[in-house]
Motif scaffolding. Structure first.
Motif, PDB file in Angstrom:
ATOM      1  N   ILE A   7      71.833 128.702 161.136  1.00  0.00           N
ATOM      2  CA  ILE A   7      73.160 128.362 160.117  1.00  0.00           C
ATOM      3  C   ILE A   7      73.230 129.411 161.361  1.00  0.00           C
ATOM      4  N   TYR A   8      74.658 128.895 161.999  1.00  0.00           N
ATOM      5  CA  TYR A   8      75.972 129.938 162.539  1.00  0.00           C
ATOM      6  C   TYR A   8      77.254 130.196 161.497  1.00  0.00           C
ATOM      7  N   SER A   9      77.907 130.492 161.363  1.00  0.00           N
ATOM      8  CA  SER A   9      79.253 130.779 160.272  1.00  0.00           C
ATOM      9  C   SER A   9      79.789 131.764 160.488  1.00  0.00           C
ATOM     10  N   HIS A  10      81.213 131.317 158.694  1.00  0.00           N
ATOM     11  CA  HIS A  10      81.625 132.789 158.636  1.00  0.00           C
ATOM     12  C   HIS A  10      81.617 133.084 157.560  1.00  0.00           C
ATOM     13  N   GLY A  11      80.824 132.531 156.445  1.00  0.00           N
ATOM     14  CA  GLY A  11      80.025 132.957 155.703  1.00  0.00           C
ATOM     15  C   GLY A  11      79.564 131.744 155.054  1.00  0.00           C
ATOM     16  N   ASN A  12      78.694 131.640 153.718  1.00  0.00           N
ATOM     17  CA  ASN A  12      78.837 130.482 153.104  1.00  0.00           C
ATOM     18  C   ASN A  12      79.607 129.976 151.881  1.00  0.00           C
ATOM     19  N   ALA A  13      79.267 128.427 151.950  1.00  0.00           N
ATOM     20  CA  ALA A  13      79.987 128.107 151.523  1.00  0.00           C
ATOM     21  C   ALA A  13      79.884 128.606 149.844  1.00  0.00           C
ATOM     22  N   GLU A  14      81.586 127.698 148.809  1.00  0.00           N
ATOM     23  CA  GLU A  14      81.913 127.921 147.257  1.00  0.00           C
ATOM     24  C   GLU A  14      80.777 127.743 146.671  1.00  0.00           C
ATOM     25  N   ARG A  15      80.168 126.432 147.039  1.00  0.00           N
ATOM     26  CA  ARG A  15      78.739 125.938 145.933  1.00  0.00           C
ATOM     27  C   ARG A  15      78.085 125.328 146.796  1.00  0.00           C
ATOM     28  N   TRP A  16      77.025 125.074 147.073  1.00  0.00           N
ATOM     29  CA  TRP A  16      75.880 123.753 147.950  1.00  0.00           C
ATOM     30  C   TRP A  16      74.539 123.537 147.232  1.00  0.00           C
ATOM     31  N   ALA A  17      74.190 122.703 147.607  1.00  0.00           N
ATOM     32  CA  ALA A  17      72.590 122.641 147.397  1.00  0.00           C
ATOM     33  C   ALA A  17      72.403 122.097 149.089  1.00  0.00           C
ATOM     34  N   TRP A  18      70.707 122.300 149.113  1.00  0.00           N
ATOM     35  CA  TRP A  18      70.445 122.365 150.182  1.00  0.00           C
ATOM     36  C   TRP A  18      69.008 121.322 149.802  1.00  0.00           C
ATOM     37  N   LEU A  19      67.850 120.116 150.454  1.00  0.00           N
ATOM     38  CA  LEU A  19      67.104 120.036 150.299  1.00  0.00           C
ATOM     39  C   LEU A  19      66.622 119.602 151.924  1.00  0.00           C
ATOM     40  N   HIS A  20      64.859 120.472 151.989  1.00  0.00           N
ATOM     41  CA  HIS A  20      63.816 119.946 152.499  1.00  0.00           C
ATOM     42  C   HIS A  20      63.457 119.172 152.595  1.00  0.00           C
ATOM     43  N   ALA A  21      63.127 117.993 152.934  1.00  0.00           N
ATOM     44  CA  ALA A  21      61.703 117.049 152.298  1.00  0.00           C
ATOM     45  C   ALA A  21      61.151 116.451 153.339  1.00  0.00           C
ATOM     46  N   ASP A  22      60.028 116.855 153.384  1.00  0.00           N
ATOM     47  CA  ASP A  22      58.245 116.119 154.583  1.00  0.00           C
ATOM     48  C   ASP A  22      57.930 114.964 154.084  1.00  0.00           C
ATOM     49  N   LEU A  61      63.680 113.997 156.101  1.00  0.00           N
ATOM     50  CA  LEU A  61      64.906 114.460 154.682  1.00  0.00           C
ATOM     51  C   LEU A  61      65.875 115.499 154.581  1.00  0.00           C
ATOM     52  N   GLU A  62      66.781 115.413 155.479  1.00  0.00           N
ATOM     53  CA  GLU A  62      67.646 117.115 154.919  1.00  0.00           C
ATOM     54  C   GLU A  62      68.747 116.866 154.642  1.00  0.00           C
ATOM     55  N   ILE A  63      68.887 117.594 154.227  1.00  0.00           N
ATOM     56  CA  ILE A  63      70.249 117.695 153.120  1.00  0.00           C
ATOM     57  C   ILE A  63      71.391 118.378 152.594  1.00  0.00           C
ATOM     58  N   VAL A  64      72.553 118.437 152.946  1.00  0.00           N
ATOM     59  CA  VAL A  64      73.122 120.243 153.325  1.00  0.00           C
ATOM     60  C   VAL A  64      74.819 119.503 152.528  1.00  0.00           C
ATOM     61  N   ALA A  65      75.264 120.270 151.017  1.00  0.00           N
ATOM     62  CA  ALA A  65      75.677 119.427 150.706  1.00  0.00           C
ATOM     63  C   ALA A  65      76.870 120.845 150.186  1.00  0.00           C
ATOM     64  N   GLY A  66      77.886 120.697 150.947  1.00  0.00           N
ATOM     65  CA  GLY A  66      78.659 122.431 150.228  1.00  0.00           C
ATOM     66  C   GLY A  66      80.003 121.979 149.963  1.00  0.00           C
ATOM     67  N   SER A 108      90.146 123.521 143.645  1.00  0.00           N
ATOM     68  CA  SER A 108      88.988 123.834 144.324  1.00  0.00           C
ATOM     69  C   SER A 108      88.835 122.461 145.092  1.00  0.00           C
ATOM     70  N   LEU A 109      88.008 122.645 146.492  1.00  0.00           N
ATOM     71  CA  LEU A 109      87.695 121.812 147.028  1.00  0.00           C
ATOM     72  C   LEU A 109      86.413 120.646 146.912  1.00  0.00           C
ATOM     73  N   PRO A 110      85.825 119.639 146.471  1.00  0.00           N
ATOM     74  CA  PRO A 110      84.778 118.806 147.112  1.00  0.00           C
ATOM     75  C   PRO A 110      84.036 118.736 147.179  1.00  0.00           C
ATOM     76  N   ILE A 111      82.579 118.417 147.098  1.00  0.00           N
ATOM     77  CA  ILE A 111      81.606 118.924 147.593  1.00  0.00           C
ATOM     78  C   ILE A 111      81.005 118.140 148.702  1.00  0.00           C
ATOM     79  N   ILE A 112      80.935 117.840 149.739  1.00  0.00           N
ATOM     80  CA  ILE A 112      80.934 117.196 150.999  1.00  0.00           C
ATOM     81  C   ILE A 112      79.444 117.431 151.841  1.00  0.00           C
ATOM     82  N   PRO A 113      79.052 115.916 151.336  1.00  0.00           N
ATOM     83  CA  PRO A 113      77.489 116.165 151.632  1.00  0.00           C
ATOM     84  C   PRO A 113      77.299 115.623 152.982  1.00  0.00           C
ATOM     85  N   LEU A 114      76.258 116.472 153.684  1.00  0.00           N
ATOM     86  CA  LEU A 114      75.236 115.552 154.431  1.00  0.00           C
ATOM     87  C   LEU A 114      74.046 115.548 154.732  1.00  0.00           C
ATOM     88  N   VAL A 115      73.289 114.022 155.159  1.00  0.00           N
ATOM     89  CA  VAL A 115      72.389 113.862 155.548  1.00  0.00           C
ATOM     90  C   VAL A 115      71.886 113.052 156.457  1.00  0.00           C
TER      91      VAL A 115
END
Length: 314
Positions: A167-182, A189-194, A203-210
């Protein structure tokens, strides 16, 4: 520059303030079901001395999870071409190894992976740094071996499957979820929703990236362009993500069991704080469907040792 796993793994921080750089690895011992999480962080605050720190956590199948921290250690920008990607005291990450000590935990591990990087965020977001944050998995199906010691108990790991992500960023998300599934057989499967950091009353909605790698193919091709076809519901101890692209639809239902989790405090470069609840023994129900005169199940997986977390404020 080609975005090879080694190029992605190399440090990016060049001394600028308000930057957060992370290397993290999660893996599960198939012989015992025990999960492991190693997290390495470089923090360049808005004001003050940059530092490096991190933690290690273990998730045994028959007992409570626990974590130990290392650092912080004051740092300067790394030398260009240094063989070390990260160092904080005894904790070191290189292109082929991870070693370190945190409390009564220590580890000496080697890893390798012949697979291509998995770009959860679009590749251009990592190349150009145009978003507030980007995540990529340079080693999505790494084979890990070595020794992990907790107190007077040492575990010899051999042929363990895991990953090393960045990860390279200016900081962590307001809210997030993460999944790594072998998913086995090189499928992952990799999911980052933030949700972006809240800067006002709205408050902005959570955007999932799959990103699903299945039989050597990555899907969907344009994850960031699918915001209207994706849904995320993020709470503790459960979160869910649905995404659709073309004639395919994927649903993931994840449970982060409190009895098998650790909760750790995060500090952003601007001083904001967050809480991350992580488990390497999460459960996940994943269904991939294809539309053919109606939605039909193409593949399905039921996992008992998925790697997952939920982040909240504060």
């Amino acid at each position: 520059m080609a975005l090879t796993p080694t190029a992605i793994g190399a440090p990016r921080w060049d001394g600028k303030a308000h930057r957060l750089e992370v290397w993290y690895s999660t893996f599960t011992d198939p012989a015992t079901g025990e999960g492991y999480w190693l997290h390495y962080e470089t923090v360049a605050p808005v004001e003050g001395q940059p530092y490096a720190h991190g933690w290690a956590a273990v998730f045994p199948p028959g007992g409570p999870a626990r974590a130990e921290r290392f650092g912080p250690v004051a740092i300067d920008p790394p030398d260009v071409g240094s063989p070390e990607w990260f160092r904080a005291g005894d904790a070191v990450v290189t292109p082929t190894s991870m070693v370190g000590r945190a409390g009564d935990m220590s580890w000496e591990l080697r890893y390798k992976d012949d697979a291509a990087p998995l770009f959860t965020f679009p590749k251009w977001s990592w190349e150009r740094e145009v978003l507030p944050a980007s995540q990529v998995v340079p080693f999505p199906t790494a084979t890990i071996e070595g020794t992990f010691t907790v107190g007077d108990r040492s575990v010899e790991l051999s042929g363990v499957r895991g990953n090393l992500a960045r990860i390279y960023s200016h900081g962590n998300a307001e809210r997030w979820a993460w999944l790594h599934a072998d998913l086995g057989d090189g499928n992952v499967l990799e999911i980052v929703a933030g949700a972006p950091r809240r800067r006002g009353p709205v408050s902005l909605p959570i955007i999932p990236l799959v990103q699903l790698r299945l039989d050597g193919q990555d899907w969907p091709r344009q994850p960031l362009a699918l915001s209207r076809r994706q849904r995320a519901r993020v709470r503790l101890p459960d979160f869910s993500v649905t995404t659709r692209s073309g004639r395919r639809r994927l649903r993931a239902e994840v449970h982060v069991p409190p009895e098998c989790s650790v909760a750790l405090g995060y500090t952003d470069p601007d001083g904001g704080t967050a809480t991350c609840t992580n488990s390497e023994r999460a459960t996940a129900e994943i269904v991939l469907e294809r539309y053919d005169s109606g939605w039909r199940t193409e593949r399905a997986w039921s996992l008992s040792t998925a790697h997952a977390e939920v982040g909240t404020r504060p």
